[in-house]
Design an enzyme around this catalytic site. Structure first.
Site, mmCIF file in Angstrom:
data_model
loop_
_atom_site.group_PDB
_atom_site.id
_atom_site.type_symbol
_atom_site.label_atom_id
_atom_site.label_comp_id
_atom_site.label_asym_id
_atom_site.label_seq_id
_atom_site.Cartn_x
_atom_site.Cartn_y
_atom_site.Cartn_z
ATOM 1 N N ASN A 237 0.903 -1.154 0.000
ATOM 2 C CA ASN A 237 0.000 0.000 0.000
ATOM 3 C C ASN A 237 0.940 1.202 0.000
ATOM 4 O OD1 ASN A 237 -2.270 -1.595 0.067
ATOM 5 N ND2 ASN A 237 -2.441 -1.546 2.293
ATOM 6 N N GLU A 318 -7.885 -3.233 -3.445
ATOM 7 C CA GLU A 318 -8.170 -2.585 -2.161
ATOM 8 C C GLU A 318 -7.879 -1.079 -2.208
ATOM 9 O OE1 GLU A 318 -5.966 -5.015 0.686
ATOM 10 O OE2 GLU A 318 -7.665 -6.384 0.797
ATOM 11 N N ASP A 392 -6.862 -14.911 1.207
ATOM 12 C CA ASP A 392 -5.979 -13.917 1.816
ATOM 13 C C ASP A 392 -5.300 -14.428 3.082
ATOM 14 O OD1 ASP A 392 -4.698 -11.664 2.628
ATOM 15 O OD2 ASP A 392 -6.496 -10.548 3.180
ATOM 16 N N GLU A 420 -0.953 -12.121 10.615
ATOM 17 C CA GLU A 420 -2.152 -11.282 10.593
ATOM 18 C C GLU A 420 -3.409 -12.040 11.000
ATOM 19 O OE1 GLU A 420 -2.837 -9.612 6.722
ATOM 20 O OE2 GLU A 420 -4.822 -8.868 7.245
HETATM 21 O O1 GCW Z 1 -4.404 -9.403 4.052
HETATM 22 C C1 GCW Z 1 -4.694 -8.171 3.502
HETATM 23 C C2 GCW Z 1 -4.329 -7.233 4.580
HETATM 24 C C3 GCW Z 1 -3.956 -5.871 4.106
HETATM 25 C C4 GCW Z 1 -2.907 -6.012 3.026
HETATM 26 C C5 GCW Z 1 -3.502 -6.833 1.893
HETATM 27 C C6 GCW Z 1 -2.495 -7.091 0.781
HETATM 28 C C7 GCW Z 1 -1.073 -4.604 2.476
HETATM 29 O O2 GCW Z 1 -5.389 -7.181 5.498
HETATM 30 O O3 GCW Z 1 -3.475 -5.152 5.203
HETATM 31 O O4 GCW Z 1 -2.439 -4.772 2.582
HETATM 32 O O5 GCW Z 1 -3.888 -8.087 2.378
HETATM 33 O O6 GCW Z 1 -1.899 -8.148 0.801
HETATM 34 O O7 GCW Z 1 -2.330 -6.253 -0.083
#
Ligand code: GCW
Length: 729
Positions: A237, A318, A392, A420
């Site tokens: 990001n 996103e 994810d 995470e």
């Molecule tokens: O798992 C999700 C996360 C985001 C992350 C995104 C990604 C960097 O919650 O925080 O952003 O994946 O991998 O781009």
């Protein structure tokens, strides 16, 4: 009454500490900073004597910053492990010389006829061999075609000593199976770390480039010791500021420090940078002004960092900008950057983690739909970086169906080292078994044996570039990773990127010995604890193929009831689909048909209730509560018992730890003990909150053996954690 200057609790703690220091030989307070590179004196007398005889003097050939690192590490390692000062000599003088270098730098090493082995070792690999020198004197050589290979080999030799291996008859050749072994730091310029649970970013941008924290060098050493050869400094990001001269100068200072350790620097490229820092009014990848801007920017970066690795890009995902904002494809975007980097030998790592709110298709299918049609249209210096699973980084996912489906595009693996969705830094979850499950999975892309590992090591499709990325779990915490056991995940990532065929067990064994002790009374039970830890977390969080049930935003704890978020695929209810009939996401032909993205026979194996592996049951199927499982129990009973099994395993881990703690230092023991207690508490929370909620659909009683929830469902639903770490809305 005697007057005690210190409070009672502190006094008893000090007494306990001094007793520990007296009673446990070699025990000293340790804070985890040294990672697996502790180099304590070898505590086996026979082994120590043998090592001292075999490594009586050191000869290091060649002068370069990398060979200086070799010198420094071997001196540091032998001083600690052998507890003597091993002299460095300009030429062998007696039996027991350790020779470190390349044949090019040393006629002595060139004369050892290692050429075939060195050929097999390639550019970064190395040979470690017990040899006899001219004078009939036994010696040990660590050789490579490159200085970096010598450094990697030096760490390997030290690893052998740290794990108490015999070293008098060595004949080893090691070469990495994957070219680009890269950490992805999700670090922001303000030093927050997205999904970071170990403090703030290691990169002190404000003081760079002038102040070079010694920690940067230790970071590079740690990575070199496990073969990691690249680091993306910034978050996917992305912030365009990192591409401005002020920040490039800072990144260059880090690159200069990392270079001797073979660690290349990469940056994330924000797709809209030409607008944000370039003053253009578009970032359209086909616009000549945009292309010229990126070319000039890349040329500028290479003036700062001559061996710059390239860009990692998250685009049209996103909320990140990307080529689709201009009606262009992912390939158009990646190729524009690739063209700018190609003259300098740089790479683009373009992420396949894309899904769109406007797309009504099952989120698990979207990346495949988007990227498979683009196969063969990417430039030669583009790798598409794919997360291990299609959603994810969930506690468990089947492998991503893109693996095997893009024979003409190098696909690299993206694992998440930071936890995470696996209990942040407090839960003890050893991730190598999860990564191995994915790497060893058969895609059947070219018939049986087409494993994911063979896709990413390039052997299945003949890729020119190969890579594995791990989202880093490091931060400013003294122990780097937020917990002692999370260091094992950093270590395991590096080892698997070097050689995906290593077993999770072998990696754990080595890590425990290096990090704690070689005492089998500690190693064996702790290894078993680590190997069972991932499955335990899957059980108490998301058993039987459930996924994406975490609290909104921060992902801390259970929140399967959430159904109010604006994007459907951000709501847990989208994934579990629980109702009065049953639970699970129908991804068969009667549902979203995501199974069709897997090659035969997997589509059919996953697609049928009687063949789908139990671990993916609710990932692919909506299953009635009363469904009879292979165990003979109903789905409801089985599900409830899985949650309980997760909690029970954590309790067994606590008991294991309590029983072996006396083998190690008090400081690390105590932190792990408390973290396991947190994990047990949170495992119960997961079980109780989840089962209370599922019960509103199943309307069935908890089976025998499952502890009743401590609180009401309303209580669990009322919990909120606006300041949970790692999340910066
Ligand atoms: O798992 C999700 C996360 C985001 C992350 C995104 C990604 C960097 O919650 O925080 O952003 O994946 O991998 O781009």
């Amino acid at each position: 009454m005697p007057v005690h200057p210190l409070p009672r609790s502190l006094r008893s703690w000090l007494l306990w500490l001094s007793l520990t220091l007296l009673l446990v030989p070699g025990a000293r307070a340790e804070d985890g900073y040294a990672l697996w590179l502790r180099y304590p004196r070898v505590d086996d007398a026979a082994r120590l004597a043998a090592y001292r005889a075999t490594l009586a003097e050191v000869y290091v050939a060649g002068a370069s910053p990398t060979m200086d690192a070799v010198r420094d590490e071997i001196r540091r390692g032998l001083r600690g492990l052998l507890d003597v000062e091993v002299p460095e000599v300009a030429a062998p003088t007696r039996a027991g010389t350790l020779l470190l270098g390349t044949p090019a730098a040393s006629p002595l090493i060139a004369a050892l006829a290692l050429e075939d082995a060195l050929q097999a070792a390639g550019e970064e690999g190395y040979v470690i061999r017990s040899v006899t020198l001219d004078a009939g004197r036994p010696a040990t050589v660590v050789a490579s075609h490159t200085d970096l290979g010598v450094l990697y080999g030096t760490f390997h030799l030290l690893r052998l000593l740290q794990t108490h291996h015999p070293i008098d008859d060595l004949d080893l050749v090691s070469a990495p199976r994957i070219q680009h072994r890269i950490l992805n730091h999700w670090d922001n310029l303000d030093r927050t770390v997205e999904r970071g649970y170990a403090g703030f970013s290691l990169w002190d941008w404000h003081k760079l480039p002038d102040y070079l924290d010694p920690r940067y060098t230790d970071y590079a050493r740690a990575n070199a010791s496990i073969g990691i050869n690249g680091t993306v400094l910034t978050n996917v990001n992305a912030n365009a500021w990192v591409l401005t001269p002020m920040y490039l100068e800072k990144a260059a200072a880090l690159a200069d420090l990392f270079r001797p350790y073979g660690l290349r620097v990469y940056l994330t490229a924000r797709f809209s940078a030409p607008i944000e820092i370039g003053g253009l009014d578009t970032a359209d990848p086909l616009d000549p002004a945009v292309r010229a801007w990126w070319q000039a920017k890349v040329d500028e970066i290479y003036r700062y960092i001559p061996d710059f690795g390239g860009f990692l890009v998250k685009a049209n995902s996103e909320g990140q900008p990307g080529p689709q904002d201009y009606g262009r494809t992912h390939a158009d975007g990646a190729n524009m950057l690739a063209d700018a980097l190609a003259p300098h030998g740089g790479l683009v790592m373009w992420r396949a983690f894309v899904y769109a709110a406007e797309n009504p298709e099952d989120r698990a299918k979207q990346a495949y739909d988007e990227f498979v049609p683009l196969d063969g249209t990417f430039r030669d210096n583009v790798l598409v970086q794919v997360k291990n699973g299609p959603i994810d980084f969930q506690p468990r996912e089947p492998f991503h169906p893109l693996f095997g489906a893009m024979p003409q595009t190098p696909l690299m693996m993206e694992f998440q080292i930071t936890k995470e969705y696996l209990g942040f830094a407090t839960h003890l979850v050893y991730l190598a078994p999860m990564w191995k499950e994915v790497l060893d999975a058969d895609t059947y892309a070219r018939g049986p044996g087409s494993t994911v590992a063979r896709v990413i090591d390039g052997s299945l499709h003949g890729y020119d570039h190969t890579g594995m990325a791990g989202v880093a779990n490091t931060g400013t915490d003294r122990n780097w990773s937020g917990s002692h056991f999370d260091q094992a995940n950093w270590f395991a990532f590096g080892r698997l990127a070097w050689d995906p065929s290593l077993t999770a067990e072998a990696i754990a064994d080595t890590w425990i010995r290096m990090t704690f002790t070689n005492d089998p009374a500690f190693v064996e039970p702790v290894k078993r604890m680590m190997l069972g830890s991932w499955e335990a977390a899957v059980h108490y969080m998301t058993p039987l193929g459930l996924h994406h049930l975490m609290g909104t935003g921060h992902h801390y704890g259970p929140a399967p009831w959430v159904d109010t978020l604006s994007r459907p695929e951000w709501n847990p209810v989208y994934y579990h689909r629980a109702d009065s009939v049953g639970i699970g996401f129908d991804r068969t032909a009667t549902g979203s048909d995501a199974v069709s993205q897997y090659a035969p026979p997997l589509d059919s194996i996953y697609g049928h209730l009687d063949t789908v592996p139990e671990k993916y049951l609710l990932w692919f199927h909506h299953v009635p509560w009363a469904y009879e499982m292979p165990s003979g129990r109903t789905l409801w009973d089985e599900l409830a018992l899985r949650y309980q099994a997760g909690v029970d395993t954590v309790r067994a881990m606590q008991a294991t730890w309590a029983a072996v703690g006396h083998h190690i230092d008090a400081e690390r023991f105590e932190q792990v003990r408390v973290f396991l207690a947190i994990q047990e508490k949170e495992a119960r929370w997961w079980r109780d909150a989840s089962l209370s909620y599922w019960q509103t659909f199943s309307r069935r009683p908890l089976p025998e053996g499952v502890e009743p929830p401590a609180h009401t469902l309303d209580y669990y639903r009322s919990l909120s954690f606006p300041y949970a770490p790692g999340h910066f809305p």
